[in-house]
Design a protein around this motif. Structure first.
Motif, mmCIF file in Angstrom:
data_model
loop_
_atom_site.group_PDB
_atom_site.id
_atom_site.type_symbol
_atom_site.label_atom_id
_atom_site.label_comp_id
_atom_site.label_asym_id
_atom_site.label_seq_id
_atom_site.Cartn_x
_atom_site.Cartn_y
_atom_site.Cartn_z
ATOM 1 N N VAL A 191 0.839 -1.206 0.000
ATOM 2 C CA VAL A 191 0.000 0.000 0.000
ATOM 3 C C VAL A 191 0.870 1.250 0.000
ATOM 4 O O VAL A 191 0.574 2.239 -0.692
ATOM 5 C CB VAL A 191 -0.945 -0.005 1.220
ATOM 6 N N ALA A 192 1.942 1.235 0.771
ATOM 7 C CA ALA A 192 2.832 2.403 0.828
ATOM 8 C C ALA A 192 3.390 2.747 -0.542
ATOM 9 O O ALA A 192 3.613 3.930 -0.854
ATOM 10 C CB ALA A 192 3.969 2.136 1.813
ATOM 11 N N HIS A 193 3.603 1.737 -1.377
ATOM 12 C CA HIS A 193 4.114 1.961 -2.731
ATOM 13 C C HIS A 193 2.995 2.080 -3.765
ATOM 14 O O HIS A 193 3.274 2.213 -4.955
ATOM 15 C CB HIS A 193 5.052 0.812 -3.120
ATOM 16 N N ARG A 194 1.752 2.032 -3.294
ATOM 17 C CA ARG A 194 0.582 2.135 -4.176
ATOM 18 C C ARG A 194 0.627 1.078 -5.284
ATOM 19 O O ARG A 194 0.387 1.364 -6.468
ATOM 20 C CB ARG A 194 0.481 3.537 -4.783
ATOM 21 N N MET A 195 0.919 -0.135 -4.880
ATOM 22 C CA MET A 195 1.052 -1.236 -5.834
ATOM 23 C C MET A 195 -0.032 -2.303 -5.642
ATOM 24 O O MET A 195 0.096 -3.423 -6.126
ATOM 25 C CB MET A 195 2.430 -1.874 -5.678
ATOM 26 N N GLN A 196 -1.128 -1.947 -4.967
ATOM 27 C CA GLN A 196 -2.150 -2.947 -4.658
ATOM 28 C C GLN A 196 -2.667 -3.665 -5.913
ATOM 29 O O GLN A 196 -2.940 -4.874 -5.870
ATOM 30 C CB GLN A 196 -3.345 -2.309 -3.936
ATOM 31 N N ASP A 197 -2.828 -2.929 -6.997
ATOM 32 C CA ASP A 197 -3.393 -3.526 -8.210
ATOM 33 C C ASP A 197 -2.320 -4.134 -9.110
ATOM 34 O O ASP A 197 -2.631 -4.632 -10.191
ATOM 35 C CB ASP A 197 -4.191 -2.477 -8.998
ATOM 36 N N ARG A 198 -1.062 -4.103 -8.689
ATOM 37 C CA ARG A 198 0.028 -4.635 -9.508
ATOM 38 C C ARG A 198 0.760 -5.781 -8.815
ATOM 39 O O ARG A 198 1.861 -6.152 -9.209
ATOM 40 C CB ARG A 198 1.002 -3.511 -9.878
ATOM 41 N N VAL A 199 0.106 -6.323 -7.797
ATOM 42 C CA VAL A 199 0.708 -7.407 -7.021
ATOM 43 C C VAL A 199 -0.356 -8.474 -6.753
ATOM 44 O O VAL A 199 -1.515 -8.147 -6.508
ATOM 45 C CB VAL A 199 1.242 -6.871 -5.673
ATOM 46 N N PHE A 200 0.045 -9.754 -6.831
ATOM 47 C CA PHE A 200 -0.829 -10.793 -6.309
ATOM 48 C C PHE A 200 -0.036 -11.683 -5.359
ATOM 49 O O PHE A 200 1.207 -11.704 -5.373
ATOM 50 C CB PHE A 200 -1.525 -11.590 -7.419
ATOM 51 N N PHE A 201 -0.757 -12.411 -4.505
ATOM 52 C CA PHE A 201 -0.143 -13.132 -3.390
ATOM 53 C C PHE A 201 -0.523 -14.609 -3.416
ATOM 54 O O PHE A 201 -1.591 -15.004 -3.868
ATOM 55 C CB PHE A 201 -0.620 -12.557 -2.048
#
Length: 472
Positions: free
Chosen positions: A357-367
């Motif tokens: 979230v700090a890097h604003r990458m929520q939509d560019r990462v999957f887990f």
């Protein structure tokens, strides 16, 4: 005009070989450049006291003696075993790997000899260049059949300094925005003089994105894969397992660079937590296999982990390669507009999500995680987190989709792929994971119609895709 001087895209010229991943001007760096899709190798050439032509950048060796004052046997005593290969060795390798040679002739007296050696070996794709106009004039005087390049430093009029040369090679890498100087007026002047343009060595992905669309003959880069990244037809996305782990040490920034520079969409990384709750990227729970440390990662502080290297086991070139942090990987992915597949190892879901979230990458990462509780924790933290589920862990597709609302479903090569149309109907991507290098299996994956693939051999996959006309 030679056909190869009219490329459909800029020639990828590996600067001193793939020097971002191997010692510069070595056979290893040149061979690796071929693996990464380079069209030509930029080679710095000197002449020894006994008239041997070698690849070496500097004019002096470590003890201060000039290369030109040493015999080849004397030189071999003071350089590393892989340094200073003979031009004849480079020519043989280039012919075996179907790559051209871009000669940066440091010793003007050697220019004619270099041309003759290339001719005698039957080399067709070569460019002979130099900063010293004496070398260009000497080649012109003997009617060398190869295109001649004038290397132009910052602050010099490129047209005045390139008189008599076929190619203006701009060495402007130290300017902030050199691409702004390559305007229509500049290229119109090149058309008037009938000269091609080759650009400095460029490693910045944002600048390269602007440069590769310029009407240039070629671009030099320490990362030759960055010049012409692979483009898959359609929307296929390629996940690189632990990064380009055949090019550079797994789970390092170097391995991630190679993937993103080559045009692959995702890098898969493994994340652990240190004793003081810092997030680092490493596959194993212990440090022993891929670092010079020992014991569990989670028993070490961040400072202790930072003091280790994560590359010496792979090759001496990577002796100083650090264990990256999750923050560094996120920042690198952003710089390439890339994506990450984060596997949660010992790393707590809340700490990982906070950094994403700090890097604003929520939509560019999957887990994903082998630890099921970590996935439940991630879903409890956010209903927007993109989770992957494996088809092999469930009896039916409905059970997969009912578990934690996955954003994508992973299949192995042994799974039944008949689910793909149904997943597509529901707008959920299907991903095939394969860690092997069997060309037949990879070809079957290409034809499967998956939305994503997770591979240990992404460069081989891209090569096969190009052969089948589904990538360029």
């Amino acid at each position: 005009m030679l056909d190869w001087l009219i490329p459909s895209r800029p020639l990828s010229i590996a600067h001193r070989g793939a020097s971002a991943y191997a010692p510069e001007n070595t056979l290893a760096a040149f061979a690796l450049a071929a693996d990464l899709g380079a069209d030509m190798w930029e080679v710095d050439l000197h002449q020894t006291a006994d008239n041997q032509i070698i690849a070496f950048h500097d004019f002096t060796v470590a003890d201060g003696r000039a290369v030109s004052t040493l015999s080849y046997s004397e030189l071999r005593l003071v350089v590393a075993d892989d340094e200073a290969p003979l031009l004849s060795e480079i020519i043989a390798l280039a012919q075996a790997r179907d790559c051209g040679i871009y000669a940066d002739i440091k010793a003007p007296d050697a220019s004619v000899t270099v041309s003759r050696m290339l001719q005698m070996a039957g080399v067709e794709r070569a460019i002979l260049g130099a900063f010293d106009p004496v070398a260009v004039r000497a080649l012109r005087d003997v009617n060398s059949p190869y295109p001649l390049a004038a290397l132009i430093p910052v602050g010099v009029d490129p047209f005045a300094a390139s008189e008599g040369a076929d190619i203006i090679h701009l060495c402007w890498e130290n300017l902030d925005r050199p691409q702004d100087l390559l305007d229509e007026m500049f290229f119109a002047r090149c058309t008037e003089t009938g000269q091609h343009v080759v650009l400095w060595h460029e490693e910045d992905p944002a600048r390269m994105a602007e440069l590769r669309d310029k009407p240039v003959l070629g671009i030099c880069s320490d990362r030759p894969e960055l010049v012409n990244p692979v483009r898959f037809l359609g929307d296929l996305q390629v996940v690189c397992h632990r990064g380009a782990n055949k090019i550079a040490p797994e789970n390092t920034l170097s391995a991630a660079h190679a993937c993103f520079a080559a045009g692959f969409s995702h890098v898969e990384i493994d994340v652990h937590v240190t004793a003081d709750d810092q997030l680092v990227v490493l596959h194993d729970p212990t440090l022993d296999r891929t670092t010079n440390g020992t014991g569990p990662v989670c028993d070490h502080t961040f400072a202790q982990v930072q003091a280790l290297n994560a590359g010496q086991w792979f090759a001496p070139f990577y002796t100083n390669e650090p264990i990256p942090t999750l923050d560094e990987m996120l920042e690198l992915a952003k710089s390439y507009r890339g994506r990450l597949y984060i596997e949660l190892k010992s790393a707590p879901a809340n700490l990982v999500w906070d950094r994403v979230v700090a890097h604003r990458m929520q939509d560019r990462v999957f887990f994903w995680s082998f630890v099921t509780q970590s996935l439940h924790d991630m879903r409890a933290i956010s209903d927007k987190a993109h989770l992957m589920m494996r088809r092999q862990d469930f009896d039916t597709l409905e059970e997969v989709l009912a578990s934690l609302s996955p954003s994508l479903v992973e299949y192995t090569v042994s799974d039944d792929w008949s689910d793909f149309p149904e997943l597509r109907r529901r707008g959920i991507p299907a991903m095939i994971a394969y860690n092997g290098d069997d060309r037949e299996v990879l070809s079957r994956i290409i034809g499967a119609g998956a939305d994503m693939v997770n591979l240990d051999q992404p460069f081989l996959f891209a090569e096969l895709c190009r052969e089948k006309g589904v990538a360029e």
